[in-house]
Design an enzyme around this catalytic site. Sequence first.
Site, short mmCIF file in Angstrom:
data_model
loop_
_atom_site.label_atom_id
_atom_site.label_comp_id
_atom_site.label_asym_id
_atom_site.label_seq_id
_atom_site.Cartn_x
_atom_site.Cartn_y
_atom_site.Cartn_z
CD GLU A 11 40.66 -25.89 36.85
OE1 GLU A 11 40.94 -25.96 38.38
OE2 GLU A 11 41.39 -26.44 36.18
CB CYS A 12 40.75 -21.77 31.76
SG CYS A 12 41.59 -20.64 30.86
N GLY A 13 38.83 -23.05 30.03
CA GLY A 13 38.49 -23.72 28.68
C GLY A 13 37.16 -24.20 29.00
#
Length: 469
Positions: free
Chosen positions: A334-336
């Site tokens: 997720e994201c990072g």
Amino acid sequence: MTYSIPRIVIAATQSGSGKTTLVTGLLGALRSMGLKVQSYKIGPDYIDPGYHALASGRPAHNLDSWLLPKERIKKLFAETAKTSDIAVIEGVMGLYDGGRKGISSTAEIAKLINAPVLLVIDSKSMGASAAAIALGFRAYDPEVKLAGVLLNRLGSSTHEAMIREALEKINIPVFGAVRRDDSLAMPERHLGLLPTEENQDRELINRIAAAIGKQIDLKAVLALAQEAEPMEIVIEPPAGSDTVKPKDTEKCRIAVARDEAFSFYYPESLKVLEQYGAEIITFSPLNDATIPAADGLILGGGFPEMFAVDLERNFSMRQSIRDAAHAGMPIYGECGGFMYLTEGLVDFEGQFHKMTGVIPGRVRMKKRLQMVGYVEARLLEDSLLGPAGQRLRGHEFHFSAELPNELGSEYPRAFEFTRMRNGEKYPAGYSKKNVLGSYLHLHFAGCEDAAKCFTDACKKYSAASKQLG
């Protein structure tokens, strides 16, 4: 079931009014009285709850009506607050601000859990106008139980007296009057406050608690919270109870990245994975040599861009994740975490840093925020999170962007995102076989089918690994 939970919502007129500092101080001050304090943050924010936890000594939870069904919010709140002496809920942005049509606004959640509200007013450069603002907020929605105000950033006793006099005329009580004090400011960076994984300054938390405790009427706040009416909650079977048979002992181990670079997780979200048979173990992509023995891997959001040099240096960790991907281990980013799974990232200074290379393509940090807001995500193909066509609710918040010239036409997209503010649709993320990554943040308590799908994939990998072993 009936729950009697003393509770209070701390709202504000707008973002930047200082409510996180006030709530952190209030939590610490109440705790110093010997009270068991449970905190919550309205909206999807990951960072503010970390400061809540430092002050209260308990994990904080998010209340978000886009990410979670309303009845699930009420149940989560009741179950996590039932042993506390007081529940303190920090709002998001201004009292009536939220997603499209006010979804997940502080006002909506306050009404959902039937809690009284105290309004934080940033009183800097303001006199009697503070009373006009409070009056407007009280009148805007009579169903919101606006019980009083907390005056913040006052300049002097004269300044305080001026505003108190104006508020007395309209019968709005003042529960606290806090002076300006730059020494209590919390450190910030591009996504907001510095995460507590990087800032364990308990002395700052203690100073904030001491200062706020002297300037807020704690007994009055506690008395107001105790006036909240009992809550009636419909208790549903726990996650997985209708799908896991009593004799089914299938388990799996899911390794979750948790350190200074990866820290964005909702406690209740991980709990749902546990209810579907997962044993959660943590590891550090920054500090560990390899991933632990596991059947699945989750890399949450965070700040890989701030630790890109160290992440790149940890070659053995990057290699172990590549090896796990090649072996077929389910991997979700997720994201990072998604950024870390790519070939590499270009930081704010334009320097390129190698990441794991599990996902083709690169990401680049931008000077301006690329996206913040709620999205609906439709799966384009069968994947770790469900079948093609399944829709999930989540949010985006990132300064980085995928480099389009690195992706190519063969890049298998995971989702079609719909931005909820304006209806814009666009392809997003990457999904191929056992790997899925994107900028999407999910809360598994609001999409249990996705949680079950991922844990099932981990169990299948575990069984296959045992047969090979």
